[in-house]
Design an enzyme around this catalytic site. Structure first.
Site, short mmCIF file in Angstrom:
data_model
loop_
_atom_site.label_atom_id
_atom_site.label_comp_id
_atom_site.label_asym_id
_atom_site.label_seq_id
_atom_site.Cartn_x
_atom_site.Cartn_y
_atom_site.Cartn_z
N ARG A 24 0.84 -1.22 0.00
CA ARG A 24 0.00 0.00 0.00
C ARG A 24 0.87 1.26 0.00
O ARG A 24 0.94 1.98 -0.99
CB ARG A 24 -0.95 -0.03 1.22
CG ARG A 24 -2.11 0.94 1.14
CD ARG A 24 -1.79 2.38 1.48
NE ARG A 24 -1.21 2.54 2.81
CZ ARG A 24 -0.73 3.68 3.26
NH1 ARG A 24 -0.75 4.77 2.50
NH2 ARG A 24 -0.19 3.77 4.47
N HIS A 216 4.79 3.93 12.62
CA HIS A 216 4.90 3.82 11.16
C HIS A 216 6.15 4.61 10.75
O HIS A 216 6.21 5.83 10.94
CB HIS A 216 3.62 4.40 10.54
CG HIS A 216 3.59 4.43 9.05
ND1 HIS A 216 3.10 3.40 8.29
CD2 HIS A 216 3.98 5.39 8.16
CE1 HIS A 216 3.18 3.71 7.00
NE2 HIS A 216 3.73 4.92 6.90
N HIS A 218 9.29 6.06 8.44
CA HIS A 218 9.90 6.44 7.16
C HIS A 218 11.36 6.76 7.41
O HIS A 218 11.73 7.18 8.50
CB HIS A 218 9.18 7.64 6.53
CG HIS A 218 7.91 7.25 5.83
ND1 HIS A 218 7.81 7.13 4.47
CD2 HIS A 218 6.70 6.91 6.32
CE1 HIS A 218 6.59 6.75 4.15
NE2 HIS A 218 5.89 6.61 5.24
N CYS A 249 4.31 9.38 0.57
CA CYS A 249 2.93 9.87 0.51
C CYS A 249 2.80 10.85 -0.65
O CYS A 249 3.50 11.86 -0.69
CB CYS A 249 2.56 10.56 1.82
SG CYS A 249 0.90 11.25 1.77
N1 COA Z 1 -13.50 4.44 -2.75
C1 COA Z 1 -13.75 4.66 -4.06
N2 COA Z 1 -14.23 5.80 -4.56
C2 COA Z 1 -14.49 6.78 -3.67
C3 COA Z 1 -14.25 6.62 -2.30
C4 COA Z 1 -13.74 5.40 -1.85
N3 COA Z 1 -13.46 5.18 -0.55
N4 COA Z 1 -14.60 7.76 -1.68
C5 COA Z 1 -15.04 8.61 -2.63
N5 COA Z 1 -14.95 8.01 -3.83
C6 COA Z 1 -15.28 8.58 -5.15
C7 COA Z 1 -16.62 9.25 -5.18
O1 COA Z 1 -17.62 8.33 -5.53
C8 COA Z 1 -16.42 10.32 -6.23
O2 COA Z 1 -16.46 9.72 -7.51
P1 COA Z 1 -17.17 10.46 -8.74
O3 COA Z 1 -16.45 11.77 -8.91
O4 COA Z 1 -16.96 9.52 -9.87
O5 COA Z 1 -18.59 10.64 -8.34
C9 COA Z 1 -14.99 10.74 -6.01
O6 COA Z 1 -14.35 9.62 -5.41
C10 COA Z 1 -14.88 11.94 -5.11
O7 COA Z 1 -15.64 11.69 -3.95
P2 COA Z 1 -15.86 12.76 -2.78
O8 COA Z 1 -16.73 12.15 -1.75
O9 COA Z 1 -16.28 14.07 -3.37
O10 COA Z 1 -14.44 12.84 -2.16
P3 COA Z 1 -13.30 13.92 -2.30
O11 COA Z 1 -13.01 14.30 -3.71
O12 COA Z 1 -13.56 15.00 -1.33
O13 COA Z 1 -12.04 13.03 -1.80
C11 COA Z 1 -11.38 11.15 -0.46
C12 COA Z 1 -12.06 12.50 -0.49
C13 COA Z 1 -11.22 10.81 0.99
C14 COA Z 1 -12.28 10.12 -1.13
C15 COA Z 1 -10.03 11.22 -1.21
O14 COA Z 1 -9.36 12.37 -0.82
C16 COA Z 1 -9.17 10.02 -0.93
O15 COA Z 1 -9.49 8.91 -1.35
N6 COA Z 1 -8.05 10.19 -0.25
C17 COA Z 1 -7.13 9.11 0.04
C18 COA Z 1 -5.81 9.65 0.39
C19 COA Z 1 -4.78 8.57 0.62
O16 COA Z 1 -4.90 7.42 0.29
N7 COA Z 1 -3.67 9.01 1.23
C20 COA Z 1 -2.55 8.18 1.49
C21 COA Z 1 -2.67 7.41 2.73
S1 COA Z 1 -2.73 8.30 4.24
ZN ZN Z 2 3.78 6.08 5.21
#
Ligand code: COA
Ligand code: ZN
Length: 317
Positions: A24, A216, A218, A249
């Site tokens: 991941r 965790h 790094h 990240c």
């Molecule tokens: N899995 C899959 N798709 C997801 C989802 C999830 N958990 N959460 C939201 N989505 C999709 C929504 O359906 C939407 O899709 P669409 O545009 O096709 O309708 C899109 O993602 C945006 O959703 P929204 O609720 O508006 O979220 P956002 O744009 O505000 O983003 C997160 C918020 C949390 C979903 C996004 O920032 C994210 O996934 N971050 C992960 C960060 C990460 O992994 N960091 C590293 C580890 S710490």
């Molecule tokens: Zn990390």
């Protein structure tokens, strides 16, 4: 926790749970696409090497992290090796639902300690993430799946600098109120130093002795293993690293590799801290990593190999 193993002045635990987050944290940061089949082979290799908890993938928005778009396919394809916990990271309830459908064994839920970084990571305020954490925890509990809380940038934030300990303790208090039993402090940008780690771990253990603490790691600034040592001597029972030392990240500028799992296992086992992991098998898995990511990796064990073992002691005749 005992001091039976160790030298005077260095209190070491008998064992530590070493978690590999490479599939991941490692692969989310790679530019080159890695196939689900390659991810599955990597995860299966880690499990066979004796890694007892693997962060296999994340159920996040594929727009935010395209490298993890195949999370369900990866979870469906891996062997479920007995005794291995397959953890996944989720940012919201949607992610939890996908994780439960995919048969995740543990759900890791991150709240980043600072507003700027949390917003960049999940587009939410810290308070909104904490509220989401509470909901996710309750829904996961109903489904019988344990939640592991992760506090991102628990020491230093790439945008706001050093994070005051009181700010961290306030967030730990909020986590504790949700009834969690496990918390990971993440040095997300590899900027913590050993004294800072030991101080924070000690302060948390004094107030919440029931919390099983993880770190965790790094190695961005070369202090990954030093921080690991400080953490275990202060009472951390779980360390997170990444095979080959890949990782970083995408939402934090300059956040490069995790501490390498094989380097960490080498250090722990050499000191007599049991991990249950075969260093030889783990190095064999690490050898496959440069080809998967398409560039050399930082692992010391890959470069140098473990030192020659001491010859068997001569028996008196
Ligand atoms: N899995 C899959 N798709 C997801 C989802 C999830 N958990 N959460 C939201 N989505 C999709 C929504 O359906 C939407 O899709 P669409 O545009 O096709 O309708 C899109 O993602 C945006 O959703 P929204 O609720 O508006 O979220 P956002 O744009 O505000 O983003 C997160 C918020 C949390 C979903 C996004 O920032 C994210 O996934 N971050 C992960 C960060 C990460 O992994 N960091 C590293 C580890 S710490
Ligand atoms: Zn990390």
């Amino acid at each position: 926790m005992t001091s039976g193993n160790g030298v005077a002045g260095l209190l070491l635990p008998d064992e530590v749970l070493v978690v590999d987050v490479g599939p991941r944290d490692g692969l989310q940061n790679e530019a080159r696409p890695v196939s689900a089949a390659e991810k599955i082979a990597l995860i299966n290799g880690l499990a066979r090497a004796g890694i007892r908890r693997i962060e296999a993938t994340s159920f996040v928005s594929p727009k935010a992290v395209p490298q993890m778009a195949d999370a369900a396919e990866v979870m469906a394809g891996i062997d479920r090796v007995a005794g291995v916990e397959y953890a996944v990271l989720v940012p919201n309830v949607r992610g939890l639902e996908r994780a439960l459908a995919a048969g995740a064994g543990i759900v890791n839920v991150v709240v980043v300690a600072t507003e700027t970084f949390n917003h960049r990571n999940v587009n939410m305020s810290v308070a909104e993430s904490m509220a989401a954490f509470d909901t996710i925890t309750r829904e996961a509990r109903t489904a019988g799946v344990p939640v592991s809380a992760v506090l991102g940038a628990a020491f230093v934030c790439p945008f706001e600098g050093s994070v005051p300990a009181e700010q961290v303790l306030g967030l730990v208090e909020q986590f504790a109120q949700t009834g969690i039993t496990e918390l990971t402090l993440a040095d997300t940008i590899g900027a913590a130093h050993p004294a800072q780690v030991a101080r924070l771990v000690t302060a948390i253990r004094e107030r919440w002795p029931h919390l099983a603490l993880g770190l965790h790691l790094h190695d961005t600034r070369g202090l990954g293993l030093a921080n690991a040592l400080a953490a275990v001597t202060a009472g951390v029972t779980r360390l997170e690293a990444s095979v080959g030392g890949i990782g970083g990240c995408p939402f934090a500028p300059g956040a490069t590799g995790n501490a390498s799992t094989e380097d960490l296992v080498f250090m722990l086992e050499a000191m007599g801290v049991h991990t249950g992991i075969s260093l030889e098998a783990l190095i064999a898995v690490a050898q496959s990593v440069p080809a998967i990511v398409g560039h050399p990796v930082s692992s010391k064990m890959l470069a140098a190999g473990p030192p020659r073992p001491a010859p068997p002691a001569k028996t008196q005749t």
